[in-house]
Scaffold this motif. Structure first.
Motif, PDB file in Angstrom:
ATOM      1  N   LYS A  56       0.377   7.661  -3.477  1.00  0.00           N
ATOM      2  CA  LYS A  56      -0.234   6.767  -2.503  1.00  0.00           C
ATOM      3  C   LYS A  56      -1.719   6.581  -2.785  1.00  0.00           C
ATOM      4  O   LYS A  56      -2.260   5.483  -2.660  1.00  0.00           O
ATOM      5  N   THR A 113       2.035  12.227  -0.098  1.00  0.00           N
ATOM      6  CA  THR A 113       2.922  11.169  -0.576  1.00  0.00           C
ATOM      7  C   THR A 113       4.344  11.693  -0.631  1.00  0.00           C
ATOM      8  O   THR A 113       4.592  12.767  -1.175  1.00  0.00           O
ATOM      9  N   LEU A 157       8.018  11.064  -2.170  1.00  0.00           N
ATOM     10  CA  LEU A 157       8.721  10.380  -3.248  1.00  0.00           C
ATOM     11  C   LEU A 157      10.199  10.728  -3.196  1.00  0.00           C
ATOM     12  O   LEU A 157      10.567  11.868  -2.888  1.00  0.00           O
ATOM     13  N   ILE A 182       7.790   5.770  -4.035  1.00  0.00           N
ATOM     14  CA  ILE A 182       7.105   6.177  -2.811  1.00  0.00           C
ATOM     15  C   ILE A 182       7.896   5.689  -1.599  1.00  0.00           C
ATOM     16  O   ILE A 182       8.174   4.498  -1.470  1.00  0.00           O
ATOM     17  N   TYR A 220       4.179   8.305   3.514  1.00  0.00           N
ATOM     18  CA  TYR A 220       2.895   8.967   3.303  1.00  0.00           C
ATOM     19  C   TYR A 220       2.289   9.351   4.649  1.00  0.00           C
ATOM     20  O   TYR A 220       2.660   8.817   5.698  1.00  0.00           O
TER      21      TYR A 220
END
Length: 428
Positions: A23, A73, A75, A81, A84
């Motif tokens: 991010k 972040t 994932l 992504i 966040y």
């Protein structure tokens, strides 16, 4: 010296993520993995130039570092992504624990950041909170639990979770010495912190970069990023192959069981070791450790893995068969292309299977590798193709950009099919 359940830190490596953006553009500091979804949560110091809620304007990167502002972040396993959070006043992000309580993900991090002599904020306590994507969480908010400090005046306080023992591990400095303590996780989650053991960190380590605990063994990561051989001029401090090490320590005795120089992922730019965790998949433990990549940036995240799987007839499967999505204009010939990583005599090897067909009258991308198969250095092998004009062999290459390519086709001698079953090459 080894103990039962110890992961071989001298063993062959596989990969979890390959050069994935986060991010924020800053260096990753640590990561943890949700034991249910398998999603990866990465901590990094917040980048400069952002204006968040309650701020009158952009805040510089130096101020973010000093204040201990961080970004989390989330994932997925493909490296995309999917969420966040921003944390203000928490610390530097040296380590992270991820807990899943009946579908609710809670993160354990440092908090109550205090700047050190270099004006870098580090936590003086630990806390946990629900991961809520898109939100900003401030130190002192009611949305995180009451901070816990192991001893008065502790510095560099960080957590991780040992799933094999259902324990919370806390690292902290006091009186000039760094320690690790074990706590019952369920009690800690309820706000009851009773130390089960205190263990001093071994001396002689390099720049500390992360830790993990599993099955009676504490794993420590240290090292620095590659230095450029051109800028600054002169002899670099840390040229390739670098100075990354992993150390294994026995909880029961405090003895160092092993210490190994790590050459994994040798061709990454920057390659700064950052973060460590243990994940258990199907009863097999994996010791994951990360590298921050790209120079000058934005930085990316690479995570490599040491498998605790047993060898069978001299072969250890590091990553089982993964489907390779094909490029436009490429179709399956008999069996869909797949790949896996295995270790033979301690050497990590990429194997491919299946076949492709199409009209390849120039060098071409034929598929995209999943991160788990993507090398840090190009890997290539000769493969059979249609016999035309005396040409019956082409070259297949797995690139560091996740692309699987086929070389050898021309406008006067097109490749119409290629078989990948004999692709077996050293993978780094």
């Amino acid at each position: 010296m080894t103990v039962a359940g110890q992961i071989d830190i001298a063993g062959p490596v596989g990969k979890l993520l390959h050069r994935r953006p986060l991010k924020n553009s800053t260096v990753m500091q640590s990561f943890g993995i949700d034991p249910v979804s398998g999603d990866i949560f990465v901590l990094q110091v917040m980048e400069g130039g952002l204006t968040l809620s309650g701020e009158s304007g952009p805040v510089s990167g130096a101020d973010r570092v000093a204040h201990g502002d961080m970004c989390v972040t989330r994932l997925n396993r493909s490296g995309a992504i999917v969420g966040y959070m921003y944390l203000r006043g928490f610390g530097h992000g040296v380590n992270l624990g991820v807990e899943n309580r009946s579908g609710v993900i809670r993160l354990w991090t440092e908090t109550a950041s205090v700047p050190n002599s270099s004006n870098e904020g580090f936590g003086t306590a630990i806390t946990n909170f629900e991961f809520r994507s898109g939100t900003v969480l401030d130190y002192g908010s009611s949305l995180h639990t009451t901070p816990y400090t192991p001893v008065t005046g502790a510095r560099g306080v960080t957590p991780t979770i040992d799933r094999s023992a259902n324990e919370l591990i806390v690292r902290f400095s006091t009186g000039g010495t760094m320690y690790f303590e074990r706590y019952d996780l369920a009690q800690a989650a309820a706000g009851v912190f009773t130390p089960l053991q205190r263990l001093a960190q071994p001396t002689g380590l390099g720049v500390f970069q992360g830790y993990a605990s599993h099955s009676g063994v504490l794993y420590l990561l240290d090292g620095e990023h590659y230095d450029s051989t051109v800028n600054p001029p002169g002899t670099p401090h840390n040229p390739p192959p670098g100075n990354t090490y992993i150390t294994a320590v026995e909880w029961a005795t405090g003895n160092v069981l092993d210490r190994q120089f790590i050459t994994a992922a040798p061709d990454l730019e920057w390659r700064e070791p950052e973060g460590m965790t243990v994940e258990v998949v199907g009863d097999v433990p994996y010791l994951h450790f990360g590298f921050a990549c790209e120079d000058p940036g934005p930085r990316t995240c690479t995570i490599v893995s040491l498998s605790g799987a047993a060898e069978v007839d001299g072969v250890k499967v590091l990553t089982d068969w993964q489907t390779i999505p094909l490029a436009s204009g490429v179709s399956v010939d008999q069996n869909a292309p797949k790949g896996r990583l295995i270790s033979v005599s301690g050497v990590t090897t990429l194997q491919l299977s299946g076949g492709i067909k199409g009209t390849f009258n120039a060098d071409a991308v034929i598929g995209t590798l999943p991160d788990t198969l993507c090398p840090s250095m190009e890997t290539r092998c000769n493969v059979p193709r249609n016999n035309s004009g005396g040409y019956c062999v082409a070259r297949a290459e797995a690139g560091t950009d996740r692309q699987l390519r086929l070389f050898g086709g021309t406008s006067t001698n097109a490749i119409t099919w290629a078989q990948l079953d004999n692709f077996s090459a050293v993978w780094r």
